[in-house]
Design a protein around this motif. Structure first.
Motif, PDB file in Angstrom:
ATOM      1  N   SER A  53       0.863  -1.186   0.000  1.00  0.00           N
ATOM      2  CA  SER A  53       0.000   0.000   0.000  1.00  0.00           C
ATOM      3  C   SER A  53       0.898   1.235   0.000  1.00  0.00           C
ATOM      4  CB  SER A  53      -0.933   0.008   1.211  1.00  0.00           C
ATOM      5  OG  SER A  53      -0.197   0.103   2.414  1.00  0.00           O
ATOM      6  N   VAL A  54       0.495   2.252  -0.741  1.00  0.00           N
ATOM      7  CA  VAL A  54       1.292   3.474  -0.902  1.00  0.00           C
ATOM      8  C   VAL A  54       0.418   4.681  -0.589  1.00  0.00           C
ATOM      9  CG1 VAL A  54       2.657   4.880  -2.490  1.00  0.00           C
ATOM     10  CG2 VAL A  54       2.710   2.372  -2.674  1.00  0.00           C
ATOM     11  N   THR A  99       4.721   7.223   1.450  1.00  0.00           N
ATOM     12  CA  THR A  99       4.907   6.295   2.567  1.00  0.00           C
ATOM     13  C   THR A  99       4.497   4.899   2.101  1.00  0.00           C
ATOM     14  OG1 THR A  99       4.461   8.019   4.200  1.00  0.00           O
ATOM     15  CG2 THR A  99       4.274   5.739   4.936  1.00  0.00           C
ATOM     16  N   PHE A 100       5.451   3.979   2.098  1.00  0.00           N
ATOM     17  CA  PHE A 100       5.212   2.607   1.670  1.00  0.00           C
ATOM     18  C   PHE A 100       4.945   1.735   2.898  1.00  0.00           C
ATOM     19  CE2 PHE A 100       6.369   4.011  -2.314  1.00  0.00           C
ATOM     20  CZ  PHE A 100       6.561   3.015  -3.250  1.00  0.00           C
ATOM     21  N   GLY A 157       7.239  -0.374   7.188  1.00  0.00           N
ATOM     22  CA  GLY A 157       6.962   0.907   6.568  1.00  0.00           C
ATOM     23  C   GLY A 157       8.247   1.672   6.297  1.00  0.00           C
ATOM     24  N   PHE A 158       8.319   2.325   5.176  1.00  0.00           N
ATOM     25  CA  PHE A 158       9.478   3.150   4.855  1.00  0.00           C
ATOM     26  C   PHE A 158       9.050   4.235   3.870  1.00  0.00           C
ATOM     27  CE2 PHE A 158       9.532  -0.761   2.325  1.00  0.00           C
ATOM     28  CZ  PHE A 158       9.539  -0.284   1.024  1.00  0.00           C
ATOM     29  N   THR A 159       9.910   5.229   3.715  1.00  0.00           N
ATOM     30  CA  THR A 159       9.602   6.395   2.892  1.00  0.00           C
ATOM     31  C   THR A 159      10.356   6.322   1.570  1.00  0.00           C
ATOM     32  OG1 THR A 159       9.256   7.755   4.859  1.00  0.00           O
ATOM     33  CG2 THR A 159       9.626   8.913   2.781  1.00  0.00           C
ATOM     34  N   VAL A 160       9.671   6.683   0.496  1.00  0.00           N
ATOM     35  CA  VAL A 160      10.256   6.686  -0.846  1.00  0.00           C
ATOM     36  C   VAL A 160      10.074   8.080  -1.450  1.00  0.00           C
ATOM     37  CG1 VAL A 160      10.079   5.755  -3.180  1.00  0.00           C
ATOM     38  CG2 VAL A 160       9.913   4.218  -1.206  1.00  0.00           C
ATOM     39  N   PHE A 161      11.159   8.604  -2.052  1.00  0.00           N
ATOM     40  CA  PHE A 161      11.094   9.886  -2.743  1.00  0.00           C
ATOM     41  C   PHE A 161      11.249   9.659  -4.253  1.00  0.00           C
ATOM     42  CE2 PHE A 161      12.592  10.901   1.524  1.00  0.00           C
ATOM     43  CZ  PHE A 161      11.798  11.992   1.857  1.00  0.00           C
ATOM     44  N   VAL A 162      10.405  10.320  -5.012  1.00  0.00           N
ATOM     45  CA  VAL A 162      10.487  10.272  -6.473  1.00  0.00           C
ATOM     46  C   VAL A 162      10.596  11.711  -6.989  1.00  0.00           C
ATOM     47  CG1 VAL A 162       9.357   9.570  -8.609  1.00  0.00           C
ATOM     48  CG2 VAL A 162       9.090   8.177  -6.541  1.00  0.00           C
ATOM     49  N   GLU A 201       2.134  -4.817  -6.552  1.00  0.00           N
ATOM     50  CA  GLU A 201       2.015  -3.528  -7.230  1.00  0.00           C
ATOM     51  C   GLU A 201       0.957  -2.669  -6.560  1.00  0.00           C
ATOM     52  OE1 GLU A 201       1.577  -6.429  -9.147  1.00  0.00           O
ATOM     53  OE2 GLU A 201       3.687  -6.536  -9.774  1.00  0.00           O
ATOM     54  N   TYR A 202       1.082  -1.372  -6.811  1.00  0.00           N
ATOM     55  CA  TYR A 202       0.090  -0.450  -6.269  1.00  0.00           C
ATOM     56  C   TYR A 202       0.013   0.766  -7.185  1.00  0.00           C
ATOM     57  CZ  TYR A 202      -2.747   1.969  -2.784  1.00  0.00           C
ATOM     58  OH  TYR A 202      -3.783   2.602  -2.107  1.00  0.00           O
TER      59      TYR A 202
END
Length: 473
Positions: free
Chosen positions: A365-366, A387-388, A429-434, A463-464
């Protein structure tokens, strides 16, 4: 004393019906006779399925217990499948499926579950089989119960109860190991290291099995089992159940010398074999009884007698009230309730199949950052924060990497080459930056799809669908 008047639907009729019920209130012990026959054979076969209960938890799969209801860690392991609290809706559907199947079977053939599959019935049958091997046939058992205490009686009674206790202990152990590893449990049991909960569960099931199957027997079915009470509302005049053909059997009479039956006499010779084999002491000739568990053993007894006196079988048979009274008998598919049960069963089964086929080994979930929606970096690029939350449904710790499809041309996932650890059976849970070049961000919202996959085994993935947000144009 005049016969009670039966008025259908009246209070008098209901009272009369209950007056005629011959129910054993526990003031005497029923020692049922065992006779061979097709329903006795069927009963042995159906009761043998309970061996899965005793030995199913010892089955191993990939070095671990194949079937484990790990309540402590909130996980159900079924071979390679791991069902977590997020998938508990499938367990609810399974319970609904089992309940509707039970109701459907009851509406068609009354209490066949009680007679052939119920654990109380199966354990009582096992306990009485042990009793028969040690104390003898029903006549010998009655005599032994009435006899004064001596060395032979003490030896037989003590031997019987020791075997009963051994079965009860093994039952308690077998129940517990469905909820924890069998080998670990046996190790703790042998070294007296069981926890208070484990010891309490073992003691409760041991004593419950010992007293319910050894002493209460049919009384548990009569007074403790709720199903025995509610099954009556699921049956009607079309339900088939063990029934005595009054028109053919009456008037009853004993056999004459030479094995002949008087011409005016019915086929029932009043041999009481149907009563002697009944595990609840019911006389089926008195009509449907509260204690009847629809096991069919009285059919075996009656058929064997009919064979001996040269009469056709079926004096006692599975039949509906409408059939016995000569009313039209509907086909199974003509019952509206049958279709209601079928629809509910198919919906529940379809939901379970869908859930199992879409269960997956991983769930993703994202959640995009809301405040702010995006950030403009010093180099002019647009960056989004996500937030993943990754749920690992396998029994191994996994390292996963993040990738994305779609989105903005030239977008980059920051630290995409850095794997994230997700422990087995848990969520991480972890944070991803794009970030993406500002000139490539064509609109406020651009659709994209994130993917997380195991570093070692890319087939374990999830996938999400999400979006990349930019400034207004």
């Amino acid at each position: 004393m005049s016969e009670p008047v039966k008025e259908v639907g009246s209070v008098t009729g209901i009272y009369s019906e209950h007056v005629e019920w011959a129910t054993n209130l526990g003031d005497k012990t029923i020692h049922a006779k065992r006779m061979p026959g097709r329903f006795r054979t069927l009963k042995y076969i159906t009761e043998s399925f309970w061996l899965i209960f005793f030995f199913g938890a010892y089955l191993r799969w990939n070095g671990k217990q194949a079937l484990l209801l790990d309540v402590n860690n909130r996980q159900f392991h079924i071979f390679n499948l791991t069902i977590l609290p997020q998938d508990i809706w499938m367990v609810s559907l399974l319970l609904l499926l089992l309940a509707m199947t039970l109701f459907a079977v009851t509406s068609v053939a009354s209490r066949v579950f009680c007679g052939f599959f119920c654990f109380q019935t199966a354990w009582v049958d096992l306990f009485t089989w042990v009793e028969e091997k040690i104390e003898g046939n029903p006549n010998k058992r009655h005599k032994l119960d009435a006899a004064p205490w001596n060395a032979d009686k003490i030896l037989r009674k003590v031997s019987k109860h020791l075997i009963w206790l051994a079965i009860a202990v093994f039952t308690g152990i077998s129940f517990t190991i469905w909820f924890e590893d069998a080998f670990v449990y046996w190790h703790d049991l042998m070294h007296f290291k069981l926890s208070m909960m484990e010891m309490t569960t073992l003691t409760a099931f041991t004593l419950g099995t010992y007293f319910l199957a050894g002493f209460m027997r049919e009384q548990a079915c009569l007074w403790l089992c709720p199903y025995a009470r509610i099954q009556a509302v699921m049956a009607d005049s079309q339900t088939i159940l063990p029934a005595y053909d009054v028109a053919r059997g009456e008037p009853r009479g004993k056999l004459r010398s030479g094995g002949k039956v008087v011409e005016q006499q019915g086929d029932c010779i009043d041999c009481f074999q149907c009563v002697q084999v009944c595990p609840t002491g019911v006389d089926i000739r008195d009509g449907q009884q509260l204690g009847c568990i629809t096991c069919g053993l009285c059919l075996d007894a009656c058929d064997s007698v009919m064979d001996k006196i040269g009469k056709p079988r079926g004096l006692i048979r599975y039949a509906s009230l409408d059939e016995l009274e000569g009313r039209p008998v509907k086909k199974l598919y003509q019952h509206p309730r049958t279709w209601v049960y079928i629809v509910i069963i198919l919906l529940a089964l379809g939901g379970i199949i869908y859930g199992l086929t879409h269960l997956g080994a991983m769930k993703l979930s994202v959640e995009p950052e809301r405040q702010p929606l995006f950030v403009r970096m010093s180099d002019g690029s647009i960056q989004n924060k996500y937030t993943f939350k990754v749920l690992n449904k396998t029994d191994k710790d996994l390292y996963v990497k993040v990738s994305a499809e779609g989105g903005v041309k030239g977008q980059v996932i920051v630290d995409a080459d850095k794997p994230q650890l997700v422990h087995h059976g848990k969520a991480a849970g972890f944070t991803v930056f794009v970030k993406a070049p500002a000139e490539n961000v064509a609109g406020e919202v651009t659709k994209m799809q994130f993917r997380v996959e195991n570093v070692e085994n890319p087939t374990i993935a999830a996938e999400y669908n999400s979006v990349f947000r930019g400034p207004k144009r």
